[in-house]
Design a protein around this motif. Structure first.
Motif, PDB file in Angstrom:
ATOM      1  N   MET A  87       2.730 -10.117  10.803  1.00 60.85           N
ATOM      2  CA  MET A  87       3.092  -8.819  10.253  1.00 60.85           C
ATOM      3  C   MET A  87       1.901  -8.240   9.493  1.00 60.85           C
ATOM      4  SD  MET A  87       6.058  -8.414  11.467  1.00 60.85           S
ATOM      5  CE  MET A  87       5.540  -9.456  12.851  1.00 60.85           C
ATOM      6  N   TRP A  88       1.774  -6.925   9.575  1.00 60.89           N
ATOM      7  CA  TRP A  88       0.551  -6.270   9.119  1.00 60.89           C
ATOM      8  C   TRP A  88       0.879  -5.028   8.308  1.00 60.89           C
ATOM      9  CZ3 TRP A  88      -2.543  -1.816  10.245  1.00 60.89           C
ATOM     10  CH2 TRP A  88      -3.896  -1.939   9.888  1.00 60.89           C
ATOM     11  N   GLY A  89      -0.104  -4.479   7.658  1.00 58.57           N
ATOM     12  CA  GLY A  89       0.009  -3.222   6.943  1.00 58.57           C
ATOM     13  C   GLY A  89      -1.364  -2.790   6.493  1.00 58.57           C
ATOM     14  N   ALA A  90      -1.483  -1.524   6.107  1.00 63.85           N
ATOM     15  CA  ALA A  90      -2.771  -1.040   5.635  1.00 63.85           C
ATOM     16  C   ALA A  90      -3.120  -1.650   4.286  1.00 63.85           C
ATOM     17  CB  ALA A  90      -2.747   0.483   5.528  1.00 63.85           C
ATOM     18  N   SER A  98       5.855   0.634   9.323  1.00 68.12           N
ATOM     19  CA  SER A  98       5.997   0.614   7.869  1.00 68.12           C
ATOM     20  C   SER A  98       6.333   2.019   7.381  1.00 68.12           C
ATOM     21  CB  SER A  98       4.694   0.132   7.231  1.00 68.12           C
ATOM     22  OG  SER A  98       3.718   1.160   7.282  1.00 68.12           O
ATOM     23  N   PRO A  99       6.661   2.176   6.083  1.00 70.24           N
ATOM     24  CA  PRO A  99       6.909   3.522   5.550  1.00 70.24           C
ATOM     25  C   PRO A  99       5.715   4.463   5.710  1.00 70.24           C
ATOM     26  CG  PRO A  99       7.763   1.871   4.048  1.00 70.24           C
ATOM     27  CD  PRO A  99       6.997   1.128   5.090  1.00 70.24           C
ATOM     28  N   LEU A 100       4.513   3.910   5.851  1.00 65.21           N
ATOM     29  CA  LEU A 100       3.329   4.739   6.079  1.00 65.21           C
ATOM     30  C   LEU A 100       3.231   5.221   7.519  1.00 65.21           C
ATOM     31  CD1 LEU A 100       0.610   2.738   4.083  1.00 65.21           C
ATOM     32  CD2 LEU A 100       1.901   4.746   3.345  1.00 65.21           C
ATOM     33  N   GLY A 101       4.147   4.767   8.387  1.00 66.14           N
ATOM     34  CA  GLY A 101       4.101   5.139   9.793  1.00 66.14           C
ATOM     35  C   GLY A 101       3.148   4.302  10.608  1.00 66.14           C
ATOM     36  N   ILE A 102       2.711   3.176  10.063  1.00 66.99           N
ATOM     37  CA  ILE A 102       1.751   2.289  10.718  1.00 66.99           C
ATOM     38  C   ILE A 102       2.501   1.101  11.311  1.00 66.99           C
ATOM     39  CG2 ILE A 102      -0.227   0.764  10.322  1.00 66.99           C
ATOM     40  CD1 ILE A 102      -1.017   2.666   8.044  1.00 66.99           C
ATOM     41  N   PRO A 103       2.157   0.676  12.535  1.00 64.32           N
ATOM     42  CA  PRO A 103       2.856  -0.475  13.122  1.00 64.32           C
ATOM     43  C   PRO A 103       2.876  -1.674  12.190  1.00 64.32           C
ATOM     44  CG  PRO A 103       1.474   0.567  14.766  1.00 64.32           C
ATOM     45  CD  PRO A 103       1.162   1.244  13.461  1.00 64.32           C
ATOM     46  N   CYS A 104       3.985  -2.401  12.246  1.00 61.39           N
ATOM     47  CA  CYS A 104       4.229  -3.515  11.323  1.00 61.39           C
ATOM     48  C   CYS A 104       3.667  -4.842  11.819  1.00 61.39           C
ATOM     49  CB  CYS A 104       5.732  -3.660  11.084  1.00 61.39           C
ATOM     50  SG  CYS A 104       6.296  -2.823   9.578  1.00 61.39           S
ATOM     51  N   PHE A 105       2.805  -4.826  12.793  1.00 58.84           N
ATOM     52  CA  PHE A 105       2.279  -6.073  13.330  1.00 58.84           C
ATOM     53  C   PHE A 105       0.791  -5.912  13.548  1.00 58.84           C
ATOM     54  CE2 PHE A 105       4.546  -3.342  16.128  1.00 58.84           C
ATOM     55  CZ  PHE A 105       3.605  -2.972  17.056  1.00 58.84           C
ATOM     56  N   LEU A 148       3.806  -6.594   2.977  1.00 61.20           N
ATOM     57  CA  LEU A 148       4.966  -7.294   2.434  1.00 61.20           C
ATOM     58  C   LEU A 148       6.257  -6.667   2.947  1.00 61.20           C
ATOM     59  CD1 LEU A 148       6.472  -9.213   0.529  1.00 61.20           C
ATOM     60  CD2 LEU A 148       6.008  -7.600  -1.342  1.00 61.20           C
ATOM     61  N   TYR A 149       6.318  -5.337   2.957  1.00 66.70           N
ATOM     62  CA  TYR A 149       7.493  -4.644   3.494  1.00 66.70           C
ATOM     63  C   TYR A 149       7.760  -5.093   4.929  1.00 66.70           C
ATOM     64  CZ  TYR A 149      10.178  -0.884   5.680  1.00 66.70           C
ATOM     65  OH  TYR A 149      11.110  -0.176   6.408  1.00 66.70           O
ATOM     66  N   CYS A 150       6.720  -5.152   5.735  1.00 66.81           N
ATOM     67  CA  CYS A 150       6.882  -5.520   7.143  1.00 66.81           C
ATOM     68  C   CYS A 150       7.329  -6.971   7.289  1.00 66.81           C
ATOM     69  CB  CYS A 150       5.575  -5.277   7.897  1.00 66.81           C
ATOM     70  SG  CYS A 150       5.167  -3.513   8.078  1.00 66.81           S
ATOM     71  N   ARG A 151       6.838  -7.840   6.423  1.00 64.29           N
ATOM     72  CA  ARG A 151       7.279  -9.238   6.489  1.00 64.29           C
ATOM     73  C   ARG A 151       8.757  -9.346   6.128  1.00 64.29           C
ATOM     74  NH1 ARG A 151       1.982 -12.949   5.332  1.00 64.29           N
ATOM     75  NH2 ARG A 151       3.401 -14.641   5.860  1.00 64.29           N
ATOM     76  N   ILE A 152       9.179  -8.575   5.142  1.00 63.83           N
ATOM     77  CA  ILE A 152      10.595  -8.591   4.765  1.00 63.83           C
ATOM     78  C   ILE A 152      11.448  -8.088   5.924  1.00 63.83           C
ATOM     79  CG2 ILE A 152      12.311  -7.491   3.272  1.00 63.83           C
ATOM     80  CD1 ILE A 152      10.164  -7.522   1.047  1.00 63.83           C
ATOM     81  N   GLU A 153      11.046  -6.970   6.530  1.00 62.02           N
ATOM     82  CA  GLU A 153      11.819  -6.413   7.641  1.00 62.02           C
ATOM     83  C   GLU A 153      11.860  -7.378   8.825  1.00 62.02           C
ATOM     84  OE1 GLU A 153      13.679  -3.524   7.707  1.00 62.02           O
ATOM     85  OE2 GLU A 153      13.284  -3.755   5.576  1.00 62.02           O
TER      86      GLU A 153
END
Length: 820
Positions: free
Chosen positions: A572-575, A678-685, A581-586
């Motif tokens: 799971m990824w994010g900017a 993610s909430p930023l509109g970026i893929p979660c992986f 962390l949000y993406c890992r939770i989801e």
């Protein structure tokens, strides 16, 4: 003032740390990593100590950065884009603490660091941050080429059978997208420039998309627009010679989904159709109603009268017709079908109107034009048949009909008035053809709706997501091979099969078919028999499905795949560390037991590979001289869950075939689905979200894999970044490979066409486009002796707006053709 600055900085860091810790608690309760909880608490303590102007804030910040870096390398290794969100936040905090360290006091009242020491530490940390930022602007290959030595040539004459032309959608009827030209090569591609630009006048707006690859025959280029307008151009100047507009009707299915990916060509004197094999009948005069502009002068027409419509351009429409034009004049061939057109809704029943239409280039071989069609997905049961039909290119008469409900038993067309059995898998891509075997090969989808399998017919399961081989003259099935046992995720196979003669170690060759799938699997099959040449393994998959759902206990996996690895929490990824962390939770909240985890009504199910690919309709290319397969892929995860239709109506979900709610009327459940972002509109992986990969077919080994495309022109929540960061974005269309050692591609979300080194994947050249592109490039040699590379650009894929759209046909060439 100093106290205010430090106080404010400390409060911000402490609050961010508490937020990270709170999310970390949630992740831990879901069985996830403890790092975020611990790091958040330490970060909050750092902020508190900065607020209190304590020297220990510096040492804790440095320790947090050191520990986070060690943890990041432990979790993801040296993957640059995976490291960035894990360390940058803590690096910035450490840098900030170093900068203010002269203001942070020890118990003795002395500063944490003196001015020189603080400056030195700040410079070191700032240099590290600058190095990370600089690293964002260069590509990071997923797999680095081991050698800069080109692959050995095993088929020296590959590509020569097509001469100087590009005679079919995939260049050859075997779909290899390879040219033997080397005038443009790795040493001079840097000098490539625009030779000419043509605009069709049919803008890609209101659901239209330019996904066309032109063809070039002798001294004319042919292409179609999303409205199925066929245009002929001079291939050396781009001047228009003629155009024909079939005036397509808007229907419920096509009004927001218009594409024409290509046209086909046939010379009836060279390949007589069944109706002409005893000698062609006298042809009617079509000059009175051509529908074309710039027709030849009367003297020229007289000289051509005997051959009118012997050379034909054939294509289909988004209102379900097929028509034929004279290749020289654009005149409608009125001896074909009913005044030049064949109605493809005939025999499909009442549900086909507005639901069945065509978007892909047809296959023409042995005097037969093969037709498959697109059906609206996911709206309702009872959709029309997915029958594949072969028509006589001379008369338009129906010659054969391969119907999944009959399979290999019978391919005789039904008599007038009868209806092909509805709810069968359809074929909506482009077929391939082997003239030595007389076999045509086409891929299939599945019975719609895609996400509910409880109503599937046995013959639908037998032919879902398959590649089928038929005798092109009779439509009789020779074999079929399933790439999925039961498909519950819209993994319809849409890429044109690629035909190649694979050399073996003993000196023999095996005629193979390479089938790319949305699942990222690369199936290599003996095209004579349908038996796998590269091993295929049946692996167990999750089966805990909803009541009445039919799922398969195993699914086929090839020994060659791209981007199909099972996702884990650490992927799971994010900017930043926060949206990561949000993406890992989801991720931890979702159902996920690997690919084919069934949908549920209780919680979201992760869908990966996503239903856009893997490999979509654009397919791949093969360097037919070396046996190197080159493919672009999409890596976008989705999620979905079942929802009752009445509940969906109550909360205002709008049903559509491609959107975020599939109604699936006639089944127990609708499906709500979306991209996993993610909430930023970026893929979660983890990136890349799209790549280009080179595979040695003789060994199955990946030679190289590089990210394709930057974030430069890709809007996120309406904001266009405008920075050239080669993260690797979702791709569309397909590549072109040349004997000059180059791979051309323009189906990225940024506005460029590129040339990669086919040996290493390194970008050697890129040219800025006026808008994005989605198709696949093509190449030919003009009458002036120059090699041209042509792209069509109408805008990036599925932007949802009419902004940044176009209608461009752009040809590139070297300023001067090298001496031959």
């Amino acid at each position: 003032m100093v106290s205010w600055i430090l106080g404010g900085l400390g409060i911000v860091v402490a609050l961010l740390g508490l937020g990270l810790a709170a999310g970390g608690v949630w992740l831990v309760t879901l069985g996830g990593s403890w790092f975020y909880l611990i790091a958040g608490l330490v970060m909050a303590a750092t902020g508190y100590l900065v607020f209190r102007r304590r020297a220990s804030a510096l040492w804790i910040a440095l320790a947090l950065f050191a520990v986070s870096t060690a943890w990041a390398f432990w979790e993801v290794g040296i993957d640059f884009w995976q490291l960035v969100p894990r360390v940058v936040t803590f690096l910035v905090i450490a840098l900030g603490a170093a900068i203010v360290s002269p203001l942070l006091l020890r118990p003795s009242g002395r500063p944490a660091l003196g001015g020189k020491a603080a400056t030195a530490l700040s410079v070191v940390l700032a240099f590290g941050l600058a190095a990370v930022l600089a690293g964002m602007f260069r590509p990071h290959p997923t797999i680095v080429a081991e050698s800069a030595q080109p692959a050995p040539v095993v088929h020296a004459s590959a590509g020569e059978e097509s001469g100087q032309d590009w005679p079919a959608w995939g260049r050859s009827l075997g779909g290899n997208r390879f040219v033997q030209f080397d005038q443009i090569n790795a040493s001079n591609v840097k000098d490539l420039e625009v030779a000419w630009t043509y605009r069709t006048g049919d803008l890609a707006v209101d659901g239209k998309e330019y996904q066309v690859t032109p063809i070039k025959i002798d001294d004319t280029m042919y292409l179609c627009t999303p409205s199925n307008i066929v245009i002929a151009l001079d291939p050396t100047t781009g001047a228009e010679r003629w155009r024909y507009d079939p005036e397509v009707r808007d229907t419920a299915g096509n009004e927001s989904w218009k594409r024409c990916r290509g046209v086909a060509y046939v010379d009836l004197d060279q390949t007589p159709p069944p109706s002409w094999q005893a000698g062609p009948a006298a042809l009617p005069d079509t000059s009175a109603d051509t529908g074309a502009t710039d027709t030849p002068a009367a003297a020229d027409q007289a000289g051509m009268a005997a051959a009118v419509c012997h050379r034909r351009i054939m294509t289909t429409t988004v209102d379900a017709r097929v028509f034929a034009l004279d290749a020289g004049t654009g005149a409608l061939c009125t001896d074909f079908g009913d005044g030049g057109f064949v109605d493809l809704l005939k025999g499909l029943g009442p549900t086909a109107e507005g639901s069945y239409y065509l978007t892909s280039a047809p296959l023409v071989a042995e005097g037969i034009i093969m037709i498959g069609g697109k059906l609206n997905d996911n709206l309702t049961v009872g959709e029309a048949s997915g029958v594949v039909r072969g028509y006589d290119v001379g008369t338009g008469n129906l010659v054969w009909a391969w119907d999944p409900s009959r399979g290999a038993a019978d391919s005789t067309p039904l008599v007038d008035g009868e209806i092909y059995k509805p709810e069968t898998p359809n074929f909506w891509g482009t077929a391939a053809y082997d003239p030595a075997l007389g076999l045509a090969y086409f891929p299939t989808g599945n019975q719609t709706p895609d996400f509910w399998t409880g109503n599937r017919h046995p013959y639908s399961d037998e032919y879902n997501d398959a590649v089928v081989a038929v005798d092109v003259k009779t439509g009789r099935e020779r074999w079929h091979f399933r790439t999925a046992n039961i498909d519950q995720f819209d993994y319809d196979v849409s890429a044109q099969p690629i035909l190649y003669d694979l050399p073996r170690a003993d000196g023999t060759t095996v005629p193979v078919l390479i089938q790319l799938t949305k699942r990222g699997q690369v199936f290599v099959i003996d095209r004579r028999t349908g038996e796998p040449v590269v091993p295929v393994e049946q692996r167990p998959v999750a089966t805990d499905a909803m009541p009445d759902m039919k799922v398969a206990p195993t699914q086929p996996y090839s020994a060659i795949s791209v981007g199909a690895e099972k996702l884990t929490e650490s992927d799971m990824w994010g900017a930043t560390i926060f949206d990561q962390l949000y993406c890992r939770i989801e991720f931890k909240k979702m159902r996920w037991e690997g690919e084919f985890t069934p949908l549920s009504d209780k919680q979201r199910t992760l869908i990966y590979p996503g239903y856009y690919g893997g490999f979509n309709w654009g397919g791949g290319a093969i360097d037919a001289s070396t046996g190197t397969l080159i493919v672009n892929d999409i890596r976008m995860a989705q999620w979905g869950h079942f929802i009752k239709q009445e509940v969906a109506r109550e909360i205002g979900l709008t049903p559509s075939t491609e959107g975020e709610y599939s109604e699936q009327l006639g089944t127990p459940w609708g499906v709500e689905r979306s991209m996993f972002v993610s909430p930023l509109g970026i893929p979660c992986f983890k990136p890349p979200f799209g790549s280009m990969t080179a595979i040695d077919l003789s060994t199955g080994k990946t030679r190289w894999q590089v990210p394709m495309g930057t974030i430069e022109d890709a809007p996120v929540h309406g904001i266009v970044p405008g920075v050239h960061i080669p993260l690797g974005m979702p791709t569309m269309g397909g590549p072109l490979v040349t004997k000059g050692g180059l791979t051309f591609f323009h189906g990225t979300l940024d506005y460029y066409t590129r040339a990669l080194d086919s040996t290493t994947g390194e970008e050697l050249w890129r040219g800025r486009l006026p808008v994005g592109g989605q198709g696949a490039p093509m190449s030919y040699v003009g009458k002036d002796g120059k090699q041209y590379v042509v792209v069509v650009a109408g805008g990036a894929t599925r932007t949802g707006t009419n902004d940044n759209r176009g209608d461009y046909v752009i040809a590139y060439a070297l300023p001067e053709a090298p001496a031959q």
